[in-house]
Design a protein around this motif. Structure first.
Motif, short mmCIF file in Angstrom:
data_model
loop_
_atom_site.label_atom_id
_atom_site.label_comp_id
_atom_site.label_asym_id
_atom_site.label_seq_id
_atom_site.Cartn_x
_atom_site.Cartn_y
_atom_site.Cartn_z
N ALA A 52 43.00 39.54 40.37
CA ALA A 52 41.93 38.90 41.12
C ALA A 52 42.18 37.41 41.24
O ALA A 52 41.97 36.82 42.31
CB ALA A 52 40.58 39.16 40.45
N VAL A 53 42.64 36.79 40.18
CA VAL A 53 42.94 35.35 40.24
C VAL A 53 44.11 35.09 41.17
O VAL A 53 44.11 34.13 41.93
CB VAL A 53 43.21 34.81 38.82
N ALA A 54 45.10 35.99 41.17
CA ALA A 54 46.26 35.83 42.05
C ALA A 54 45.84 35.95 43.52
O ALA A 54 46.43 35.31 44.39
CB ALA A 54 47.33 36.86 41.73
N ARG A 55 44.81 36.75 43.80
CA ARG A 55 44.31 36.89 45.17
C ARG A 55 43.43 35.71 45.56
O ARG A 55 43.03 35.61 46.70
CB ARG A 55 43.50 38.17 45.31
N GLY A 59 35.79 36.97 44.58
CA GLY A 59 34.88 37.29 45.67
C GLY A 59 34.63 36.07 46.52
O GLY A 59 35.43 35.16 46.58
N TRP A 60 33.46 36.03 47.14
CA TRP A 60 33.15 34.95 48.08
C TRP A 60 32.25 33.91 47.47
O TRP A 60 31.52 33.23 48.16
CB TRP A 60 32.54 35.53 49.35
N GLY A 61 32.26 33.75 46.19
CA GLY A 61 31.50 32.71 45.52
C GLY A 61 32.27 31.41 45.49
O GLY A 61 33.26 31.22 46.21
N PRO A 62 31.85 30.49 44.61
CA PRO A 62 32.54 29.21 44.53
C PRO A 62 33.99 29.35 44.07
O PRO A 62 34.82 28.52 44.39
CB PRO A 62 31.74 28.43 43.50
N ASN A 63 34.30 30.42 43.34
CA ASN A 63 35.67 30.62 42.87
C ASN A 63 36.45 31.58 43.74
O ASN A 63 37.59 31.89 43.46
CB ASN A 63 35.67 31.15 41.43
N GLY A 64 35.83 32.08 44.80
CA GLY A 64 36.49 33.04 45.66
C GLY A 64 37.38 32.35 46.68
O GLY A 64 37.57 31.14 46.66
#
Length: 105
Positions: A52-55, A59-64
């Protein structure tokens, strides 16, 4: 009911051929399965988090993906609405933000 179960438990141990050390290893069975689940979720959870971090985030939050850019655009729009910056500066900064995003989304 509990008293009848408590009275029947030693009889069941004797009927199954168990001795005085019959009951201690029953505690190992749940501990084994708890360990198996922790191992599975530890290994695969770590792989899922890394993927998920590599992608680009979760999601679409502040970290997305582009969440920081969208938050920056929103902050820029608020500054323009409050009159902190003029239209020319707003459009120039917005263009820079969108150019650094990397895609047209």
């Amino acid at each position: 009911m509990f008293s009848s179960l408590a009275a029947a438990a030693p009889c069941a141990v004797v009927a199954w051929g168990g001795g005085p050390w019959f009951g201690w290893w029953w505690f190992l069975i749940p501990l084994f399965w708890i360990g198996v689940f922790f191992l599975i979720f530890g290994v695969f959870g770590r792989r899922w988090r890394r993927a998920a971090v590599a992608r680009g985030g979760y999601g679409w939050g502040p970290n997305g993906p582009h969440g920081g850019t969208r938050a920056a655009e929103q902050t820029l729009a608020e500054r323009y609405a409050n009159g902190d910056i003029d239209e020319k500066e707003y459009r120039a900064r917005l263009e820079v933000l969108r150019a650094n995003r990397g895609d047209s989304a």
